[in-house]
Enzyme design. Structure first.
Site, mmCIF file in Angstrom:
data_model
loop_
_atom_site.group_PDB
_atom_site.id
_atom_site.type_symbol
_atom_site.label_atom_id
_atom_site.label_comp_id
_atom_site.label_asym_id
_atom_site.label_seq_id
_atom_site.Cartn_x
_atom_site.Cartn_y
_atom_site.Cartn_z
ATOM 1 N N ARG A 1 0.851 -1.186 0.000
ATOM 2 C CA ARG A 1 0.000 0.000 0.000
ATOM 3 C C ARG A 1 0.889 1.240 0.000
ATOM 4 O O ARG A 1 2.096 1.150 0.211
ATOM 5 C CB ARG A 1 -0.940 0.000 1.211
ATOM 6 N N GLY A 2 0.216 2.401 -0.188
ATOM 7 C CA GLY A 2 0.952 3.650 -0.306
ATOM 8 C C GLY A 2 1.097 3.981 -1.779
ATOM 9 O O GLY A 2 1.403 3.098 -2.594
ATOM 10 N N ALA A 3 0.890 5.266 -2.104
ATOM 11 C CA ALA A 3 0.774 5.661 -3.510
ATOM 12 C C ALA A 3 1.909 5.130 -4.395
ATOM 13 O O ALA A 3 1.665 4.501 -5.430
ATOM 14 C CB ALA A 3 0.714 7.184 -3.591
ATOM 15 N N ARG B 1 -7.430 -0.364 -7.239
ATOM 16 C CA ARG B 1 -7.649 0.765 -6.315
ATOM 17 C C ARG B 1 -7.764 2.019 -7.176
ATOM 18 O O ARG B 1 -6.939 2.240 -8.050
ATOM 19 C CB ARG B 1 -6.507 0.889 -5.294
ATOM 20 N N GLN C 1 -2.353 3.436 9.661
ATOM 21 C CA GLN C 1 -1.047 3.457 8.981
ATOM 22 C C GLN C 1 -0.019 4.269 9.768
ATOM 23 O O GLN C 1 1.170 4.003 9.690
ATOM 24 C CB GLN C 1 -1.182 4.054 7.566
ATOM 25 N N ASP D 1 -1.957 11.132 -2.801
ATOM 26 C CA ASP D 1 -2.254 10.004 -3.687
ATOM 27 C C ASP D 1 -2.548 10.463 -5.107
ATOM 28 O O ASP D 1 -2.286 9.725 -6.066
ATOM 29 C CB ASP D 1 -3.422 9.193 -3.125
ATOM 30 N N ASN E 1 -5.453 12.803 -0.351
ATOM 31 C CA ASN E 1 -4.563 12.010 0.510
ATOM 32 C C ASN E 1 -5.447 11.279 1.526
ATOM 33 O O ASN E 1 -6.682 11.448 1.549
ATOM 34 C CB ASN E 1 -3.539 12.913 1.203
ATOM 35 N N LYS E 2 -4.801 10.489 2.355
ATOM 36 C CA LYS E 2 -5.526 9.671 3.336
ATOM 37 C C LYS E 2 -6.570 10.474 4.098
ATOM 38 O O LYS E 2 -6.323 11.623 4.482
ATOM 39 C CB LYS E 2 -4.495 9.063 4.305
#
Ligand code: MRU
Length: 345
Positions: A51-53, A89, A188, A229, A239-240
């Site tokens: 995970r993570g952009a 995603r 996270q 992201d 973003n998150k």
């Protein structure tokens, strides 16, 4: 980055397999996960093993390369695989950027697809390194920095975005201290950012997601740095979930709010934040939490009122007017349309 004295990237390819650090088991267990084919790589993206952009961009690149190996020249097979990868995603720009690049290379040969995917992973790491060097200039000695989610090396192939300047400042002995938002529901921050900072001996503490305004009101935060992201042409940045709240707090208390991201996260075809698709994930991520029980076993428990439902948007959009600037591999620049266009093209 180093784990137990050994250098790791977050994700890499060995022959036709993709190997990645299993982020769902961190910080409790450090294990490598092996995806044997492109569908297994897609599954790893969906379930957030990776995970993570940046890291999902690299995972998507490798998945596309695996698909070309499996396709054995059948272009229809590769086209269908591309659609499946893109559906894994929806929000992170890197996933689409990387899939497209490897697809174009793979139309020439599977070997070219693999080397393009490798190139994307290397560029991702190099961008993170440069973001660290540029962003470090913003960090004064003794700074207290707030970050949200995980935008460290785990979220990329190496170095990270928001954490990279912090690592650089720490290496230069600037005596920095990091407030880590726990970042519910997937935590996270509490699980991954805290684990990374602990490994690197960077002084930090985890704070509840709703503690930032209190700390800011007491003058305890000097600068906020998060990742992104997808960044639209006008500077709005997804973003998150919870990032926009931090930006509002930053503006209220006159705290600089920076977004660190490689240029591959900018999407100049996306006019504004309104055009960014926000992923909605399972309510189970809000209702249940996984942790270690007293026997040191990973256990999932219900943490909400039984019978209630939950809503789980994974990202929000911070309008450009709340962003002091972007930290990129080409330097720092303000969230202004004309400047973004010049930097990205
Ligand atoms: O954990 P994810 O993949 O849902 O979150 C994406 C992110 O990593 C964050 O939004 C992060 O801050 C962006 S920069 C990698």
């Amino acid at each position: 980055m180093n784990v137990n004295g050994k250098h790791y990237r977050t994700i890499w390819m060995e022959n036709d397999k993709v190997i990645m650090i299993n982020q769902n088991l961190l910080p409790f267990q450090f294990e490598l996960h092996e995806a044997k084919n492109y569908q297994a790589s897609i599954e790893a993206i969906k379930t957030m093993i990776v995970r993570g952009a940046g890291a999902i961009g690299v995972a998507a690149a490798y998945a596309m390369a695996q698909a070309f190996i499996e396709a054995k020249g059948d272009i229809k097979f590769a086209e269908n695989a591309k659609k499946e990868i893109e559906a894994s995603r929806p929000t992170a720009r890197n996933l689409f950027y990387a899939t497209e690049r490897v697809f174009l290379a793979g139309c020439k040969s599977a070997v070219k697809a693999v080397s393009e995917a490798q190139q994307i992973a290397d560029e991702d790491a190099e961008a993170g390194k440069l973001i660290g060097i540029h962003g470090n200039a913003l960090i004064k000695r003794n700074s207290k920095i707030l970050t949200h989610c995980n935008a460290g090396w785990l979220a990329f192939s190496d170095y990270g975005s928001a954490l990279s300047p912090i690592y650089q400042a720490h290496r230069e002995s600037k005596n920095v201290f990091v407030y880590v938002d726990e970042t519910r529901p997937r935590s996270q921050g509490a699980r991954l950012t805290a684990w990374e900072l602990h490994n690197e001996n960077v002084p930090h503490t985890i704070i509840p997601d709703n503690a930032a305004a209190y700390l800011a009101s007491k003058g305890k935060i000097d600068i906020m740095i998060t990742g992104a992201d997808r960044i639209a042409a006008n500077g709005d940045a997804a973003n998150k979930i919870g990032t926009f709240e931090k930006a509002i707090i930053a503006k209220t208390f006159g705290i600089p709010f920076y977004i660190a991201a490689p240029l591959s996260t900018f999407d100049i075809h996306c006019k504004s934040g309104d055009d960014i698709i926000i992923e909605e994930r399972s309510e189970d991520e809000v209702l249940y939490q996984t942790g270690l029980n007293e026997n040191n076993e990973l256990t999932r428990i219900l943490v909400c009122s039984p019978g209630s439902s939950a809503y789980n948007p994974a990202f929000d959009v911070t309008p450009a007017s709340y962003i002091t600037g972007f930290i990129t591999e080409r330097g720092i620049f303000p969230a202004e349309k004309s400047i973004i266009k010049n930097m990205v093209l």
